[in-house]
Write a protein that holds these residues in place. Structure first.
Motif, PDB file in Angstrom:
ATOM      1  N   GLY A   1      73.601 -14.960  48.719  1.00 38.00           N
ATOM      2  CA  GLY A   1      73.186 -15.332  50.078  1.00 38.00           C
ATOM      3  C   GLY A   1      73.132 -16.815  50.281  1.00 38.00           C
TER       4      GLY A   1
ATOM      5  N   THR B   1      84.045 -11.199  52.875  1.00 34.98           N
ATOM      6  CA  THR B   1      83.903 -12.626  52.611  1.00 34.98           C
ATOM      7  C   THR B   1      84.951 -13.136  51.630  1.00 34.98           C
ATOM      8  OG1 THR B   1      81.516 -12.551  53.023  1.00 34.98           O
ATOM      9  CG2 THR B   1      82.328 -14.401  51.723  1.00 34.98           C
TER      10      THR B   1
ATOM     11  N   SER C   1      78.374 -15.026  47.755  1.00 29.84           N
ATOM     12  CA  SER C   1      78.100 -14.185  48.919  1.00 29.84           C
ATOM     13  C   SER C   1      76.908 -13.267  48.661  1.00 29.84           C
ATOM     14  CB  SER C   1      79.339 -13.351  49.260  1.00 29.84           C
ATOM     15  OG  SER C   1      79.073 -12.442  50.299  1.00 29.84           O
TER      16      SER C   1
ATOM     17  N   LEU D   1      75.839  -4.576  51.456  1.00 34.30           N
ATOM     18  CA  LEU D   1      76.074  -5.865  50.806  1.00 34.30           C
ATOM     19  C   LEU D   1      77.471  -5.942  50.216  1.00 34.30           C
ATOM     20  CD1 LEU D   1      75.023  -8.604  49.862  1.00 34.30           C
ATOM     21  CD2 LEU D   1      74.065  -7.473  47.842  1.00 34.30           C
TER      22      LEU D   1
ATOM     23  N   GLU E   1      80.022  -6.400  53.041  1.00 31.35           N
ATOM     24  CA  GLU E   1      80.008  -7.776  53.553  1.00 31.35           C
ATOM     25  C   GLU E   1      80.685  -8.726  52.572  1.00 31.35           C
ATOM     26  OE1 GLU E   1      75.890  -8.540  54.192  1.00 31.35           O
ATOM     27  OE2 GLU E   1      75.808  -7.437  56.099  1.00 31.35           O
ATOM     28  N   THR E   2      80.429  -8.517  51.285  1.00 33.53           N
ATOM     29  CA  THR E   2      81.039  -9.364  50.257  1.00 33.53           C
ATOM     30  C   THR E   2      82.545  -9.181  50.229  1.00 33.53           C
ATOM     31  OG1 THR E   2      79.026  -9.223  48.921  1.00 33.53           O
ATOM     32  CG2 THR E   2      81.022  -9.929  47.796  1.00 33.53           C
TER      33      THR E   2
END
Length: 220
Positions: free
Chosen positions: A220, A55, A217, A48, A51-52
């Motif tokens: 979700g 982003t 982010s 997570l 991915e953040t």
């Protein structure tokens, strides 16, 4: 000649063995693995946070242009420091919360300059999902840093501290916190999202957009 009952049982035995193996693999992925030295080595996923980090890259601009989204998110679950009441704070105390951890000291001029902005950021965005965790590293006790914060009117930040500087040492072993101030955005899984070396105007529009993008982010 193989007995019919034995032939019929073999596929079942294979299925049972496969099921057991699958269960063991699943448990290994979830639970703590204890090494031969008796210490706990936790298998931690930073998916997570990674991915953040990707982003929010476009939001590292202006006053936070020097913010470095993690190329490979680091697990930071073992970090410790002191709470305002003097008890030990662990990262599990912030589980399920995104934090902006700032390392500072009163002898660090850039740290002193950015403290009001960190206080304002906490006032504006602080919630059950986000907290500015400013950790003081003065070695001489709590009186001086507390007096400084009172003098400049900081009222929204909790007083976290680590006179031993163990926090700094632990981060340096990970290639982080080479100097002060250092500020690390840490996700709810206790993994690094990104790091800023040096001061920033954390109350700026760019800084708030960066934090808000991270929180969006993560949600979700």
């Amino acid at each position: 000649m193989t007995k019919p009952t034995e032939t019929a049982q073999r596929p079942k035995r294979r299925l049972v063995a496969a099921g057991v193996a699958g269960s063991i693999a699943a448990l290994a992925a979830v639970y703590v693995i204890v090494g031969p030295d008796g210490n706990s080595h936790e298998t931690q996923s930073c998916t997570l946070a990674q991915e953040t980090a990707q982003t929010i890259k476009p939001f590292a601009t202006g006053e936070v242009a020097a913010f470095l989204p993690a190329q490979k998110a680091l697990p930071l679950d073992e970090l410790t420091f002191k709470k305002p009441d003097g008890t030990v704070a662990t990262m599990s105390d912030f589980k399920d919360k995104t934090i902006l951890m700032n390392l500072w000291a009163t002898w660090c001029a850039p740290c002193r300059k950015e403290m009001p902005a960190l206080d304002e950021l906490q006032a504006d965005l602080g919630s059950n999902d986000f907290e500015v965790v400013a950790v003081n590293l003065d070695r001489g006790g709590e009186e001086k840093p507390k007096a400084f914060l009172e003098e400049i009117g900081v009222s929204h930040l909790s007083f976290y501290h680590d006179a031993s500087n163990k926090l700094m040492t632990d981060l340096r072993t990970k290639g982080r916190a080479t100097g002060l101030p250092t500020t690390i955005l840490i996700g709810p899984e206790n993994c690094e999202i990104g790091t800023m070396y040096g001061p920033a105007e954390w109350a700026s529009g760019e800084a708030k957009k960066l934090i808000e993008a991270a929180l969006k982010s993560i949600a979700g």
